[in-house]
Design a protein around this motif. Structure first.
Motif, PDB file in Angstrom:
ATOM      1  N   THR A   1       2.498  12.763   7.260  1.00 38.27           N
ATOM      2  CA  THR A   1       1.077  12.539   7.506  1.00 38.27           C
ATOM      3  C   THR A   1       0.183  13.388   6.593  1.00 38.27           C
ATOM      4  O   THR A   1      -0.989  13.093   6.426  1.00 38.27           O
TER       5      THR A   1
ATOM      6  N   TRP B   1       8.302   3.683   3.505  1.00 33.41           N
ATOM      7  CA  TRP B   1       7.581   2.804   4.431  1.00 33.41           C
ATOM      8  C   TRP B   1       6.539   1.969   3.696  1.00 33.41           C
ATOM      9  O   TRP B   1       5.485   1.676   4.268  1.00 33.41           O
TER      10      TRP B   1
ATOM     11  N   PHE C   1       0.869  -1.161   0.000  1.00 32.39           N
ATOM     12  CA  PHE C   1       0.000   0.000   0.000  1.00 32.39           C
ATOM     13  C   PHE C   1       0.915   1.223   0.000  1.00 32.39           C
ATOM     14  O   PHE C   1       1.560   1.520   1.026  1.00 32.39           O
TER      15      PHE C   1
ATOM     16  N   THR D   1       2.492   6.777   1.965  1.00 31.72           N
ATOM     17  CA  THR D   1       3.400   7.708   2.649  1.00 31.72           C
ATOM     18  C   THR D   1       4.614   8.058   1.787  1.00 31.72           C
ATOM     19  O   THR D   1       5.168   7.206   1.098  1.00 31.72           O
TER      20      THR D   1
ATOM     21  N   SER E   1      -0.635   8.171  13.601  1.00 30.65           N
ATOM     22  CA  SER E   1      -0.057   8.414  14.923  1.00 30.65           C
ATOM     23  C   SER E   1      -1.134   8.878  15.908  1.00 30.65           C
ATOM     24  O   SER E   1      -2.175   9.411  15.522  1.00 30.65           O
TER      25      SER E   1
END
Ligand SMILES: Cc1cc2nc3c(=O)[nH]c(=O)nc-3n(C[C@H](O)[C@H](O)[C@H](O)COP(=O)(O)OP(=O)(O)OC[C@H]3O[C@@H](n4cnc5c(N)ncnc54)[C@H](O)[C@@H]3O)c2cc1C
Length: 386
Positions: free
Chosen positions: A130, A154, A121, A124, A367
């Motif tokens: 974010t 990531w 996926f 990021t 987060s």
């Protein structure tokens, strides 16, 4: 330890049985080498667990979200790590809800049959963090292809997936009506992409997570791989986030239960000063507190899943469940290390490994700060802070 696992008891029992084949030493060996648990993922796939949410029409089990949550909770409760494959359960939701009939027919049956892996996926990016609307990876149309250029970070399991769901900008941010418009979702065939400009660089992390950095150098993606409408990708990604949060929460509840089982067993048997250490309130209280946190998180996770299954708005509950569960698993880990004294640091007890693994979930996939911001703004009506 008494826990509420009344939902889906047969599934839980069979997941527990499967996990017995993958004891601590299996995970320790992989952890040392930062190697992928291929055998474990194959076993989960073969048993049909990773296709739990795929409708029966496409060859999946057609189970509700609470069943998928039960599967992942039991995986973690058994000391295993679903992080190697959990994404397949929620990524395919975007395809199911927003993909064309042809895309669903092409991809879902082989995914359900375990012939294709949809584990990656790519959202990021290093520069945007974010702030997803600021991603810089672009996809522009050239004839019957989109050409993708940019960088992701990531992107977990990219080396162990046949397909990736990719978010890229198709309209520059300054030309879009809203900052979240102009983003699109694509299904990327990883084998084809690697032959035409995609490079993958593994990132070593404090736990074994098979995460990577991706570099797209003018990678062609067939236009037919666009999911839904061009420019509406941000909504499609958002629509899958509640399921993702609920499933991660269930994993953290499972981690918390693993830590609590270990803590209570050791506190009962370890004798120091001629009595079990569990007789001391200084040992009991952190364990009892983590238990209370786990139960609260578990109830919130169940409520979020019930709302999700009833097609009701569950964004607040899904976010709270994820936050509370990640905190509960961390509290469980803390109590477990402290209860075990020096032995908590020894590799062979698996505690330090689980401790490292569960820490991730206060940062990813979202987060704690961003969850608190969501609650402040959308539930409590406070001004948006960013
Ligand atoms: C092991 C691992 C696996 C991952 N797997 C994937 C994956 O498969 N696919 C994918 O797309 N992403 C993945 N991620 C990325 C993950 O979702 C992000 O790391 C996470 O969303 C945080 O983004 P960031 O790291 O860019 O932090 P940043 O956005 O740079 O934030 C850094 C810190 O600042 C805080 N912060 C930022 N803005 C605010 C604000 N407005 N108010 C208060 N605090 C703020 C954040 O809470 C955080 O604590 C993974 C990350 C890790 C570490």
């Amino acid at each position: 330890m008494e826990t509420t696992t009344a939902d889906h008891p047969e599934i839980r029992e069979s997941v527990r049985r499967l996990c017995q084949g993958f004891p601590g030493e299996y995970w320790r060996k992989l952890d040392r080498a930062q190697a992928y648990p291929s055998d474990f993922v194959a076993a989960l796939t073969e048993a049909g667990y990773l296709a739990a949410l795929i409708p029966e029409d496409y060859g999946g089990a057609g189970l509700p979200l609470s069943a998928a949550a039960a599967i992942l909770e039991e995986v973690q409760h058994a000391g295993c790590n679903g992080g190697a494959c959990h994404a397949q359960m929620y990524i395919m939701g975007a395809l199911l809800r927003h993909g064309s009939a042809a895309q669903k027919q092409k991809y879902l049956p082989p995914i359900a049959a375990g012939k294709l892996r949809l584990q990656a996926f790519g959202v990021t990016e290093p520069g945007s963090g974010t702030d997803t609307s600021s991603i810089k990876t672009v996809a522009w149309r050239e004839g019957d292809h989109y050409i993708v250029s940019g960088q992701k970070i990531w992107t977990s399991r990219a080396e162990h997936s046949d397909l990736m769901l990719l978010l890229a900008r198709t309209t520059p941010k300054n030309e879009a009506k809203k900052r979240t418009d102009g983003l699109s979702v694509f299904i990327v065939d990883m084998v084809a992409a690697k032959k035409s400009g995609l490079s993958i660089r593994p990132i070593r992390t404090m736990m074994n997570h098979a995460t990577t950095e991706l570099f797209f150098d003018s990678v062609p993606v067939p236009a037919e791989n666009l999911v839904g409408e061009e420019g509406r990708g941000f909504r499609y990604i958002l629509s899958g986030m509640n399921a993702e949060r609920i499933l991660i929460a269930a994993e953290c509840v499972g981690d918390a239960k693993w830590f609590l089982d270990k803590s209570t067993a050791y506190a009962r048997e370890r004798v120091v000063f001629d009595r079990p250490i569990g007789q001391n309130q200084g040992i009991q209280f952190p364990i009892a507190k983590a238990y209370a946190q786990m139960r609260a998180a578990e109830l919130m996770t169940h409520q979020a899943a019930s709302l999700f299954e009833a097609n009701k708005d569950c964004a607040a509950e899904a976010n709270m469940a994820k936050m509370l569960a990640a905190e509960a698993s961390w509290a469980g880990g803390e109590a477990c290390i402290q209860t075990h004294g020096g032995f908590g640091f020894a590799e062979e007890y698996d505690i330090e490994r689980k401790f490292r693994e569960t820490r991730l979930y206060q940062v990813a996939p979202i987060s704690t700060n961003l969850i608190l911001s969501y609650l402040a703004e959308h539930v409590l009506g406070l001004p948006r802070s960013y």
